[in-house]
Design an enzyme around this catalytic site. Structure first.
Site: not given
Length: 247
Positions: A10, A53, A84-86, A198-200
């Site tokens: 994710m 989501q 993932t942060n979200t 955000c991990t991206e």
């Protein structure tokens, strides 16, 4: 070495960073070029998660993450990370479903900001993470931080670049410049540092792109997992082992 459990995919773009950084840290701390992590990865279909989501069906997303966390625990993992942060919007539900610790990404990140004596981090993240209280509220309540959230147009830019570009493997110089501009505007509003929330985000920008201290939540999260995994070895060898940030 305790087994690390990762709920990934994710997106898989950032999950790959977790895998690489965890193994690099294990090699570094063990002082053995052949050392690697004992871990299990349960990767989910991000397309399905994004659909939940958008539909506001966080309950369905929770079912997926809980099932993944239970599978990791059954595989002998001593901890679980949601990569993932979200999706830490579901951290409480996931932790309640397992008996091993969930290492919380906001705990790790907030502690790092606080340790540096900073308190007004610009949060670059998905719209969910920037706007919903689960993450900003966590930073405020646990660490007394006062996160700076980008203005509406800038939030749209940050969010869209994450989902439409970075998660799809597209790294754009123009988008990097837009993120830098957003940070410059936030600095005028009092931001004293930046959280890659955000991990991206760390795939698009680097700390050297900004003139403010940066905290990459992906790397901090991965390092916390390694510290937990190797805490017995580090303690036995007299090496520094920082407190474990768990949920």
């Amino acid at each position: 070495m305790k087994r690390i459990g990762l709920i990934g995919g994710m997106s898989w773009e950032s999950t790959a960073v977790y895998y690489k950084h965890i193994n690099e840290e294990v090699r570094r701390l063990m002082g053995d070029g052949l050392a690697s992590a004992d871990l299990c990865l349960r990767s989910v279909n991000f397309s399905e998660i994004v659909a939940h989501q958008k539909a506001g069906r966080w309950d369905l997303a929770a079912e997926t993450l809980i099932a993944a966390a239970r599978e990791l625990e059954q595989c002998g993992c001593a901890m679980v990370l949601i990569c993932t942060n979200t999706m830490h919007i579901l951290a409480d539900e996931v932790q309640a479903a397992i008996t091993v610790p969930l290492i919380h990404i906001a705990e790790v990140t907030g502690a790092a900001v606080k340790k540096k004596g900073l308190d007004r981090p610009l949060l670059l993240a998905t719209r969910y993470t920037m706007e919903k209280p689960f993450y900003v509220g966590y930073l405020r309540d646990r660490f007394g931080l006062d996160p700076v959230i980008p203005e509406e147009d800038d939030r749209t830019t940050v969010h869209d670049v994450i989902f439409e570009e970075i998660c799809c493997g597209v790294i754009s110089r123009a988008s990097r410049e837009r993120y830098v501009e957003i940070a410059e505007r936030a600095k005028l509003r009092g931001a004293d540092c930046i959280i890659f929330g955000c991990t991206e985000v760390g795939l698009l920008v680097r700390p050297e792109d900004f003139d403010l201290p940066c905290f990459d939540s992906t790397l901090l999260h991965a390092e916390a997992a390694v510290r937990f995994s190797l805490e017995d070895e580090l303690s036995a060898e007299g090496k520094e082992s920082r407190p474990l940030p768990v949920h």
